[in-house]
Design a protein around this motif. Structure first.
Motif, PDB file in Angstrom:
ATOM      1  N   GLN A 227       0.812  -1.211   0.000  1.00  0.00           N
ATOM      2  CA  GLN A 227       0.000   0.000   0.000  1.00  0.00           C
ATOM      3  C   GLN A 227       0.849   1.268   0.000  1.00  0.00           C
ATOM      4  O   GLN A 227       0.511   2.267   0.616  1.00  0.00           O
TER       5      GLN A 227
ATOM      6  N   ARG B 243      -0.810   0.283   5.933  1.00  0.00           N
ATOM      7  CA  ARG B 243      -1.767   1.338   6.266  1.00  0.00           C
ATOM      8  C   ARG B 243      -2.625   0.870   7.438  1.00  0.00           C
ATOM      9  O   ARG B 243      -3.102  -0.251   7.482  1.00  0.00           O
TER      10      ARG B 243
ATOM     11  N   ALA C 258      -6.615   1.474   5.947  1.00  0.00           N
ATOM     12  CA  ALA C 258      -6.356   1.621   4.516  1.00  0.00           C
ATOM     13  C   ALA C 258      -7.650   1.784   3.737  1.00  0.00           C
ATOM     14  O   ALA C 258      -8.613   1.063   3.942  1.00  0.00           O
ATOM     15  N   SER C 259      -7.640   2.749   2.870  1.00  0.00           N
ATOM     16  CA  SER C 259      -8.686   2.894   1.876  1.00  0.00           C
ATOM     17  C   SER C 259      -8.042   3.466   0.629  1.00  0.00           C
ATOM     18  O   SER C 259      -6.938   3.999   0.679  1.00  0.00           O
ATOM     19  N   GLN C 260      -8.732   3.323  -0.458  1.00  0.00           N
ATOM     20  CA  GLN C 260      -8.148   3.677  -1.741  1.00  0.00           C
ATOM     21  C   GLN C 260      -9.109   4.579  -2.506  1.00  0.00           C
ATOM     22  O   GLN C 260     -10.307   4.320  -2.564  1.00  0.00           O
TER      23      GLN C 260
ATOM     24  N   TRP D 169      -3.580   5.390  -2.310  1.00  0.00           N
ATOM     25  CA  TRP D 169      -3.903   4.927  -0.962  1.00  0.00           C
ATOM     26  C   TRP D 169      -3.851   6.108  -0.005  1.00  0.00           C
ATOM     27  O   TRP D 169      -3.078   7.028  -0.165  1.00  0.00           O
TER      28      TRP D 169
END
Length: 76
Positions: free
Chosen positions: A48, A56, A59-61, A67
């Motif tokens: 990431q 992360r 984590a989100s994208q 990211w």
């Protein structure tokens, strides 16, 4: 008469031969022989986009693939 013959017969025959030549199967060769290939990776894979040993936390994208979220050590 000769021009008509060339346009009607010879040119399509040459074009057809070219298409058949393009459709002939060709076996691809590798870019580098196996015995000369580099065994170690030149680029260290990371998770990431945080770096080696990091990940992360939440984590989100984004839709464009970026990211976001804080980077923390993997063992946490």
């Amino acid at each position: 008469m000769r021009r008509t013959f060339v346009r009607a017969v010879i040119i399509p025959t040459i074009a057809l031969a070219g298409l058949i030549g393009l459709a002939a199967p060709v076996q691809a060769t590798p870019a580098a022989p196996h015995d000369l290939a580099v065994t170690a990776l030149a680029i260290t894979p990371v998770r990431q986009r945080c770096g080696e040993g990091m990940k992360r936390e939440k984590a989100s994208q984004y839709k464009n693939g970026a990211w976001h979220g804080p980077c923390v050590p993997k063992n946490k």
